[in-house]
Design an enzyme around this catalytic site. Structure first.
Site, PDB file in Angstrom:
ATOM      1  N   ALA A   1       0.873  -1.184   0.000  1.00  0.00           N
ATOM      2  CA  ALA A   1       0.000   0.000   0.000  1.00  0.00           C
ATOM      3  C   ALA A   1       0.902   1.224   0.000  1.00  0.00           C
ATOM      4  O   ALA A   1       2.057   1.148   0.420  1.00  0.00           O
ATOM      5  CB  ALA A   1      -0.879  -0.015   1.241  1.00  0.00           C
TER       6      ALA A   1
ATOM      7  N   GLY B   1       0.720  -4.930   0.922  1.00  0.00           N
ATOM      8  CA  GLY B   1      -0.488  -4.958   0.089  1.00  0.00           C
ATOM      9  C   GLY B   1      -0.228  -5.604  -1.269  1.00  0.00           C
ATOM     10  O   GLY B   1      -1.154  -6.136  -1.888  1.00  0.00           O
TER      11      GLY B   1
ATOM     12  N   GLU C   1      -0.625  -9.147  -0.646  1.00  0.00           N
ATOM     13  CA  GLU C   1      -2.059  -9.360  -0.382  1.00  0.00           C
ATOM     14  C   GLU C   1      -2.877  -9.293  -1.674  1.00  0.00           C
ATOM     15  O   GLU C   1      -3.820 -10.056  -1.859  1.00  0.00           O
ATOM     16  CB  GLU C   1      -2.564  -8.319   0.633  1.00  0.00           C
ATOM     17  CG  GLU C   1      -1.982  -8.567   2.024  1.00  0.00           C
ATOM     18  CD  GLU C   1      -2.221  -7.405   2.970  1.00  0.00           C
ATOM     19  OE1 GLU C   1      -1.725  -6.293   2.687  1.00  0.00           O
ATOM     20  OE2 GLU C   1      -2.904  -7.601   3.992  1.00  0.00           O
TER      21      GLU C   1
ATOM     22  N   GLU D   1       4.844  -5.104   7.072  1.00  0.00           N
ATOM     23  CA  GLU D   1       4.135  -4.050   7.815  1.00  0.00           C
ATOM     24  C   GLU D   1       4.652  -3.886   9.240  1.00  0.00           C
ATOM     25  O   GLU D   1       4.605  -2.789   9.800  1.00  0.00           O
ATOM     26  CB  GLU D   1       2.621  -4.349   7.853  1.00  0.00           C
ATOM     27  CG  GLU D   1       1.906  -4.197   6.521  1.00  0.00           C
ATOM     28  CD  GLU D   1       1.901  -5.462   5.670  1.00  0.00           C
ATOM     29  OE1 GLU D   1       2.672  -6.398   5.975  1.00  0.00           O
ATOM     30  OE2 GLU D   1       1.130  -5.505   4.695  1.00  0.00           O
TER      31      GLU D   1
HETATM   32  N1  CAA Z   1       4.659   3.171  -0.658  1.00  0.00           N
HETATM   33  C1  CAA Z   1       5.070   4.342  -1.204  1.00  0.00           C
HETATM   34  N2  CAA Z   1       6.207   4.460  -1.901  1.00  0.00           N
HETATM   35  C2  CAA Z   1       6.990   3.365  -2.039  1.00  0.00           C
HETATM   36  C3  CAA Z   1       6.631   2.118  -1.490  1.00  0.00           C
HETATM   37  C4  CAA Z   1       5.400   2.049  -0.770  1.00  0.00           C
HETATM   38  N3  CAA Z   1       4.943   0.899  -0.258  1.00  0.00           N
HETATM   39  N4  CAA Z   1       7.597   1.221  -1.776  1.00  0.00           N
HETATM   40  C5  CAA Z   1       8.522   1.889  -2.497  1.00  0.00           C
HETATM   41  N5  CAA Z   1       8.156   3.174  -2.656  1.00  0.00           N
HETATM   42  C6  CAA Z   1       8.874   4.234  -3.372  1.00  0.00           C
HETATM   43  C7  CAA Z   1      10.069   4.725  -2.571  1.00  0.00           C
HETATM   44  O1  CAA Z   1       9.676   5.685  -1.608  1.00  0.00           O
HETATM   45  C8  CAA Z   1      10.919   5.320  -3.677  1.00  0.00           C
HETATM   46  O2  CAA Z   1      10.397   6.580  -4.021  1.00  0.00           O
HETATM   47  P1  CAA Z   1      11.384   7.863  -4.201  1.00  0.00           P
HETATM   48  O3  CAA Z   1      12.239   7.495  -5.397  1.00  0.00           O
HETATM   49  O4  CAA Z   1      10.446   8.983  -4.443  1.00  0.00           O
HETATM   50  O5  CAA Z   1      12.188   7.935  -2.952  1.00  0.00           O
HETATM   51  C9  CAA Z   1      10.670   4.372  -4.846  1.00  0.00           C
HETATM   52  O6  CAA Z   1       9.438   3.706  -4.571  1.00  0.00           O
HETATM   53  C10 CAA Z   1      11.741   3.307  -5.019  1.00  0.00           C
HETATM   54  O7  CAA Z   1      11.875   2.640  -3.780  1.00  0.00           O
HETATM   55  P2  CAA Z   1      13.288   2.419  -3.052  1.00  0.00           P
HETATM   56  O8  CAA Z   1      14.229   3.529  -3.385  1.00  0.00           O
HETATM   57  O9  CAA Z   1      13.016   2.162  -1.607  1.00  0.00           O
HETATM   58  O10 CAA Z   1      13.766   1.095  -3.814  1.00  0.00           O
HETATM   59  P3  CAA Z   1      14.766  -0.026  -3.272  1.00  0.00           P
HETATM   60  O11 CAA Z   1      15.025  -0.918  -4.434  1.00  0.00           O
HETATM   61  O12 CAA Z   1      15.922   0.600  -2.563  1.00  0.00           O
HETATM   62  O13 CAA Z   1      13.934  -0.828  -2.142  1.00  0.00           O
HETATM   63  C11 CAA Z   1      11.984  -1.975  -1.272  1.00  0.00           C
HETATM   64  C12 CAA Z   1      12.841  -1.602  -2.514  1.00  0.00           C
HETATM   65  C13 CAA Z   1      12.789  -2.897  -0.358  1.00  0.00           C
HETATM   66  C14 CAA Z   1      10.752  -2.702  -1.786  1.00  0.00           C
HETATM   67  C15 CAA Z   1      11.598  -0.690  -0.511  1.00  0.00           C
HETATM   68  O14 CAA Z   1      11.079   0.271  -1.426  1.00  0.00           O
HETATM   69  C16 CAA Z   1      10.584  -0.904   0.560  1.00  0.00           C
HETATM   70  O15 CAA Z   1      10.903  -1.407   1.618  1.00  0.00           O
HETATM   71  N6  CAA Z   1       9.300  -0.484   0.308  1.00  0.00           N
HETATM   72  C17 CAA Z   1       8.248  -0.553   1.282  1.00  0.00           C
HETATM   73  C18 CAA Z   1       7.736  -1.969   1.473  1.00  0.00           C
HETATM   74  C19 CAA Z   1       6.651  -1.989   2.528  1.00  0.00           C
HETATM   75  O16 CAA Z   1       6.899  -1.698   3.672  1.00  0.00           O
HETATM   76  N7  CAA Z   1       5.425  -2.381   2.146  1.00  0.00           N
HETATM   77  C20 CAA Z   1       4.294  -2.445   3.035  1.00  0.00           C
HETATM   78  C21 CAA Z   1       3.490  -1.185   2.945  1.00  0.00           C
HETATM   79  S1  CAA Z   1       2.178  -1.077   4.155  1.00  0.00           S
HETATM   80  C22 CAA Z   1       0.957  -2.079   3.537  1.00  0.00           C
HETATM   81  O17 CAA Z   1       1.066  -2.638   2.458  1.00  0.00           O
HETATM   82  C23 CAA Z   1      -0.278  -2.204   4.395  1.00  0.00           C
HETATM   83  C24 CAA Z   1      -1.260  -3.256   3.950  1.00  0.00           C
HETATM   84  O18 CAA Z   1      -1.333  -4.313   4.488  1.00  0.00           O
HETATM   85  C25 CAA Z   1      -2.172  -2.988   2.831  1.00  0.00           C
END
Ligand code: CAA
Length: 270
Positions: free
Chosen positions: A78, A121, A124, A144
């Site tokens: 998400a 998400g 999911e 999460e």
């Molecule tokens: N939401 C918003 N933006 C996100 C995102 C997310 N879930 N995942 C990645 N992005 C964005 C980053 O902020 C970044 O944007 P900017 O270039 O503007 O900074 C861009 O995508 C590229 O991401 P990274 O630079 O972080 O890429 P990476 O290759 O270094 O890392 C990753 C990849 C390990 C997947 C890392 O992006 C990450 O950890 N993302 C978040 C994963 C996460 O925590 N997901 C759960 C979200 S909460 C949820 O989903 C609740 C639910 O149950 C529905």
């Protein structure tokens, strides 16, 4: 009704197309398209996905749908930026995950073609699909916990049903990522394939299913999903009624007659 290309002008976060299928009905393809955000699932994107799935579901020319991302990410969860400042009451009023319930009502099979990250998400969303074809590069996880929250779009329920308590606890409580092979062994993934062909494999599978008698496919899907929330007794009853119901279709008479006459069946989808 069958041409979906007009939808591409309408949507900002997904690409939509239809794939011809010489073997049967067409395959509807939905590609998540926020590459700069690793396909993070913001509210608008999910509106577009759900609306398009429903549109394909109603289209008599479509047999099956494929949902995919790109090589780097199916979806990284998400959209955290959309939730970062939200309070509990704002989230309650937004109720954004309620929209996801409509995916459960889709009658035609939906196949997730997953490459790269399928996190939070994103994992999911793949699990709301009926099958997952994964590239070797795919990484599944529910991170999460690292944001001090928990899965909110079905992860604690669907993951546990798919991989069992032991693996679901580990995934959700540690937030660690797991490989496609590990998720195949755990039972989440239908098939793991080379990185270059994951989408082709998913589309081929969708074409094969789209060549089967439509009503039987839809009732089979409904019966399998029923097993997740019914007792064995109620599930068997549900299955039997649907089995008998299929004897009301023209395709049932055609299918059995074709078998007896040793020829290929000509499905009518009714
Ligand atoms: N939401 C918003 N933006 C996100 C995102 C997310 N879930 N995942 C990645 N992005 C964005 C980053 O902020 C970044 O944007 P900017 O270039 O503007 O900074 C861009 O995508 C590229 O991401 P990274 O630079 O972080 O890429 P990476 O290759 O270094 O890392 C990753 C990849 C390990 C997947 C890392 O992006 C990450 O950890 N993302 C978040 C994963 C996460 O925590 N997901 C759960 C979200 S909460 C949820 O989903 C609740 C639910 O149950 C529905």
């Amino acid at each position: 009704m069958s041409d979906k290309s007009h939808l591409n002008g309408k949507f900002n976060n997904i690409l939509v197309s239809e794939i011809e299928n010489p073997k049967g009905l067409k395959v509807g393809l939905i590609q998540l398209n926020r590459p700069d955000a690793l396909n993070a699932l913001n509210i608008d994107l999910m509106k577009e996905v759900v609306e398009t799935l429903e549109s394909f579901d109603k289209d008599a020319d479509t047999g099956c749908m494929v949902l995919t991302g790109n090589a780097k990410a199916f979806a990284a969860g998400a959209d955290i930026k959309e939730m970062a400042d939200a309070t509990a009451i704002e989230m309650l009023l937004r109720d954004q995950f309620a929209r996801w319930d409509r995916i459960r009502k889709i009658k035609k099979p939906v196949i997730a073609a997953v490459s790269g990250f399928a996190l939070g998400g994103g994992c999911e969303l793949a699990m709301t699909c009926d099958m997952i074809i994964a590239a070797k590069s795919a990484k599944f996880g529910q991170p999460e916990i690292n944001l001090a929250v928990i899965p909110g779009a079905g992860g604690t329920q669907r993951l546990t049903k798919a991989v069992g308590k032991a693996r679901a606890m580990e995934m959700i409580l540690t937030g660690k990522m797991f490989t496609a092979d590990e998720m195949f062994e755990a039972g989440l993934v239908t098939r793991v394939v080379e990185n270059e062909i994951y989408l082709d494999e998913a589309v081929e599978l969708a074409k094969e299913i789209s060549s089967k008698p439509t009503i039987a496919v839809q009732l089979a899907k409904e019966c399998i999903l029923k097993s997740f929330d019914s007792t064995i007794e109620a599930g068997l009853e549900f299955e039997r009624k649907n089995f008998y119901l299929l004897f009301a279709t023209e395709d049932k008479f055609e299918g059995m007659k074709a078998f007896v006459e040793k020829r290929k069946a000509d499905w009518k989808g009714r």
